[in-house]
Design an enzyme around this catalytic site. Structure first.
Site, PDB file in Angstrom:
ATOM      1  N   GLY A  77       0.787  -1.211   0.000  1.00 28.23           N
ATOM      2  CA  GLY A  77       0.000   0.000   0.000  1.00 28.23           C
ATOM      3  C   GLY A  77       0.825   1.269   0.000  1.00 28.23           C
ATOM      4  O   GLY A  77       0.335   2.335  -0.343  1.00 28.23           O
ATOM      5  N   PHE A  78       2.107   1.188   0.361  1.00 27.17           N
ATOM      6  CA  PHE A  78       2.934   2.387   0.464  1.00 27.17           C
ATOM      7  C   PHE A  78       3.963   2.479  -0.657  1.00 27.17           C
ATOM      8  O   PHE A  78       4.752   3.406  -0.670  1.00 27.17           O
ATOM      9  CB  PHE A  78       3.643   2.411   1.818  1.00 27.17           C
ATOM     10  CG  PHE A  78       2.696   2.530   2.978  1.00 27.17           C
ATOM     11  CD1 PHE A  78       2.236   3.753   3.406  1.00 27.17           C
ATOM     12  CD2 PHE A  78       2.244   1.400   3.631  1.00 27.17           C
ATOM     13  CE1 PHE A  78       1.363   3.867   4.467  1.00 27.17           C
ATOM     14  CE2 PHE A  78       1.366   1.495   4.695  1.00 27.17           C
ATOM     15  CZ  PHE A  78       0.915   2.730   5.113  1.00 27.17           C
ATOM     16  N   ASP A  83      -2.136  -2.440   8.960  1.00 31.23           N
ATOM     17  CA  ASP A  83      -2.137  -3.231   7.717  1.00 31.23           C
ATOM     18  C   ASP A  83      -1.562  -4.620   7.955  1.00 31.23           C
ATOM     19  O   ASP A  83      -0.684  -5.074   7.223  1.00 31.23           O
ATOM     20  CB  ASP A  83      -1.345  -2.501   6.633  1.00 31.23           C
ATOM     21  CG  ASP A  83      -1.697  -2.992   5.224  1.00 31.23           C
ATOM     22  OD1 ASP A  83      -2.715  -3.704   5.091  1.00 31.23           O
ATOM     23  OD2 ASP A  83      -0.963  -2.680   4.278  1.00 31.23           O
TER      24      ASP A  83
END
Length: 844
Positions: A507-508, A623
């Protein structure tokens, strides 16, 4: 000074009390038999045992081991009484270890022959004991030690075991000793000192009773009453301070190196975390007499100098080499073998070696005409130093960057090794020799000029700020201190070959494989959506890098270069957990055993517990999923991507939410979806989902005819209620522990409860998994509406009763942020910060 001596005395009393506080008593007349593997004398907590350990199927040695014989910390050997080479003494299957009525501890063979004796007969020994620190003692009626394993070490030291002047750790030809000046030294054959570690010069000479000790946290400390603080930290293991269940020990290895090792009962892996000699080829005699040490794929290898030699043992290069024709048997035709980029190790006190300031030709010829010289080394660094080796033992080191040339006497024509010195030009020997002399003279001259210029540069510019930054960076690449290294974007481009080898994407941002200048393999994450200033970014990176735990991925360094924001992590070869859980049947090589899975579940839980409850700042991960759980070579779980949520600026919280939703369907807590404040209980929910997947090997959000069209987690609960546990467990696993499986399933259902207040804290989750506390039957989990992996609008499943109940009992902060359209308006800062935690990375 009075206070310092008092502090040291109190420290000594504390250690003495710890040693004697908990021990098992062994009466006189007790016996251990090699033929009975179930016999042992164990400490009260069973962490240490004295028993017979098999060396071969028919030979055994008496040894003290840590947990089931994985680590031998002492053995009856010819070095345990201060003599011999430290080799363990073995007996046959008829061997016995007897604590005689006379007070002697005696090891005998099946024939009755005495193999080893403690020499304590008739000295008042009344009983023996072994304590939880691993110390085996023979004690008198006043419980005063007459003999102990701590005072008679072999090749290993355990935490709290003092190493004092006069004690020796031995392993073959190598030994570790402590001088009265406070210097630890490594020695070869008791004569050649090739490494030392000691206190600084202001302390040396003022010591009364110096000693060393390895602390349980992995720090090697020096102790003496004259120290102002009682102790001095001398060396750190790379994992110092990490892991509550880590056992560390210091060992004198048979390759001549002194190392700190770490292991744990859960993993069973034994890992070196510190070495005294960082360059193994610098260990004197590592490749035996006339052997030459070099490197192949970063591993030290041994070979012979040329074809004029043959190995003593073809199967063991460390035993050295011999001339095919000895010099004394040579019929007057002695020549000098020339070895480029090679040096013969010279350490004090090799007083017979002679040192001259000469050139290449003179260094070679002086040895050739000398009857006592065996070989010589010219150090081509501009100093002109030539070492004439006159000892009977030659220890060689060859490397492409070594600025030295060596010469060795051989009988007849020198025949170089083909791999390095093959010459097929067809020229005669004199022509080749003449050309080589010219080349060497030119090279020496150039190297000398280079050394002089470098010296002037260092003199004038070595103290510059840029120089200090470069030096500091490479000193920190090993990140033993825990401080992150700052890399430039160009450096990471080169390390990753222009970001060509992609490991994955989260996600990053994307993750790439790279190799640093010191050959350390790393994983480089390119962060996306990070707009913080450099100072704030560095502060957040410093917080992440200060978070050390066995079950967390370690941050090596970072890059904050212009718009580029990157993080450099340790590389874990086994990759992420999802590749093992959700593999197809034709990839059975990646299938994890139940023992692996349960240890991974425990390790992950411990890592998250540390983030929530034990580190200085409470960190909510946000997460948790199999893709963010990485595995090392021993399948130890390490949680990654922790702390990254705080790197987003407040205005980017909406980006954070969507990024977490993408690709993470099935792990989001109901309060996240309902736009409620986030707390550490969100991670507990995600962990519960991961735990169920570890047991089943299936994605929780998948549906199939086998699950009657229900989401797997709901179907699994109904099967569990019916007692059909085997239906939930991954059918590819064999030999499961039914009690552990049941605990894991019940814990997962507690973790995925709809109401955060019903979920346990992560510390309690770990205790439940370990079986420390009882587990009650959990209520049935309810269905949570989940969005698709693309877009911003949340698509809700047909059955949303569970989430509706949650939303009704927990109204959202504002009507505009409904769970039905989570992307319609940005989440409020209050939602991201929560009521139970001041920030995603704030104080507890």
């Amino acid at each position: 000074m009075k206070m310092s001596k008092l502090s040291f005395f109190l420290l000594y009393l504390h250690c003495l009390f710890a040693i004697s506080s908990s021990s098992t008593i062994i009466p006189l007349g007790s016996t251990l038999q090699a033929s009975n593997r179930n016999q042992s004398w164990s400490s009260p907590n069973a962490s240490f045992s004295l028993s017979f350990v098999p060396v071969t199927p028919s030979s055994f040695m008496a040894a003290i081991t840590y947990y089931a014989g994985d680590v031998i910390v002492w053995s009856a050997s010819n070095g345990s009484n201060g003599t011999g080479d430290g080799a363990s003494l073995v007996v046959d299957s008829g061997g016995t270890l007897n604590l005689l009525p006379s007070g002697a501890l005696r090891l005998t063979n099946g024939s009755g022959a005495v193999v080893w004796d403690s020499a304590t007969a008739n000295r008042g020994v009344s009983h023996a004991s072994i304590d939880d620190l691993g110390n085996f003692q023979l004690l008198n009626n006043e419980s005063a030690p007459i003999w102990s394993s701590f005072q008679n070490p072999t090749d290993t030291l355990v935490p709290s075991q003092n190493f004092t002047v006069g004690k020796i750790l031995r392993s073959g030809s190598y030994s570790l000793t402590l001088g009265r000046s406070g210097n630890l030294t490594l020695n070869w054959n008791g004569t050649i000192e090739y490494w030392s570690l000691g206190f600084n010069s202001s302390i040396n000479g003022n010591l009364t009773s110096p000693r060393f000790m390895l602390q349980s946290n992995g720090i090697l400390v020096g102790l003496d009453p004259s120290f102002a603080r009682g102790m001095i930290n001398m060396a750190y293991s790379t994992d110092y301070g990490e892991g509550d269940d880590v056992f560390r020990f210091l060992r004198m290895d048979n390759d001549g190196n002194l190392r700190i090792y770490s292991t744990s009962e859960s993993s069973g892996n034994i890992t070196p975390t510190w070495a005294a000699v960082t360059d193994q080829c610098q260990v004197y005699g590592f490749c035996g007499n006339m052997g030459v040490c070099g490197y192949k794929d970063s591993n030290p290898v041994c070979g012979c100098p040329s074809q004029n030699f043959y190995p003593v043992d073809e199967h063991d290069g460390r035993k050295g080499c011999r001339r095919k024709v000895e010099i004394e048997d040579c019929p007057g035709d002695v020549t000098m073998l020339q070895l480029e980029h090679t040096k013969f190790l010279t350490y004090p006190p090799e007083v017979n070696d002679q040192t001259f300031i000469v050139g290449t030709v003179a260094c070679r010829m002086n040895c050739l005409v000398s009857g006592s010289c065996i070989g010589s080394t010219l150090v081509a660094d501009g100093s002109g130093i030539c070492y004439m080796k006159t000892t009977d033992f030659i220890s060689g080191y060859q490397g492409a960057v070594l600025p030295s040339t060596s010469f060795l006497k051989v009988c007849g024509q020198a025949v170089p090794n083909p791999s390095s010195y093959l010459d097929t030009s067809g020229k005669d020997n004199d022509s080749r020799l003449h050309a080589m002399v010219i080349i060497v003279v030119v090279l020496v001259t150039l190297l000398s000029l280079f050394a002089i210029v470098t010296g002037f540069w260092c003199w004038f510019y070595g103290g510059s700020e840029k120089s200090r930054r470069i030096s500091a960076q490479y000193e920190l690449v090993d990140y033993a201190s825990g401080a992150p290294v700052k890399f430039s974007y160009k450096e990471l481009q080169q390390s990753t070959k222009a970001f060509s080898e992609r490991l994955g994407e989260g996600g990053f941002g994307a993750v790439y494989k790279g190799t640093l200048g010191n050959r350390m393999v790393v994983a480089v994450k390119q962060l996306e959506g990070i707009e913080q200033g450099e100072m704030q970014f560095r502060m957040e990176v410093a917080t992440i890098s200060s978070t050390h735990h066995l079950n967390l991925v370690r941050l090596v360094g970072f890059c904050s270069d212009g718009r580029h924001r990157l993080l450099v992590y340790e590389f874990l070869r086994n990759g992420s957990l999802d590749k093992f859980l959700f593999t197809s049947n034709d990839q059975s090589g990646k299938l994890l055993t139940w023992e692996n899975r349960f240890n991974i579940a425990l390790g992950t839980g411990r890592g998250i517990t540390y983030l929530h409850e034990e580190c200085r700042d409470c960190i909510i991960h946000c997460d948790i999923k199999p893709e963010n759980i990485l595995l090392d070579e021993g399948y130890t779980a390490k949680v990654s991507d922790f702390g990254l949520a705080k790197l987003m600026k407040p205005k980017d919280h909406r980006h954070l939410s969507l990024a977490s939703i993408r690709g993470t369907r099935g792990y989001l807590a109901p309060e996240w979806l309902a736009n409620h404040p986030l707390t550490s209980k969100c991670d507990v929910y995600s962990y519960g989902m991961v735990l169920l997947e570890i047991v089943s090997g299936r994605r929780n959000f998948e549906v199939s005819p086998e699950t009657d069209g229900k989401k797997f987690s709901l179907w699994a609960y109904s099967e569990f209620e019916k007692g059909h546990i085997e239906a939930i467990v991954d059918k590819r696993i064999k030999d499961v522990d039914s009690e552990e499986v049941e605990r894991a399933i019940m814990v997962s259902f507690w973790c995925i409860q709809e109401q955060p207040s019903q979920r346990p804290m992560m510390g309690k989750v770990v205790q439940m998994l370990e079986g420390v506390i009882d587990i009650e039957m959990p209520p049935a989990p309810k269905l949570v509406a989940e969005g698709l992996s693309s877009g911003t609008t949340m698509t809700v499943n047909s059955d949303v009763s569970g989430l509706s109940t949650y939303a009704a009992s927990n109204p959202a902060p504002s009507s505009s942020s409904s769970f039905m359209n989570i992307g319609a308006s940005p989440p409020t800062p209050e939602r991201e910060m929560g009521k139970e935690s001041s920030s995603l990375l704030g104080s507890k």
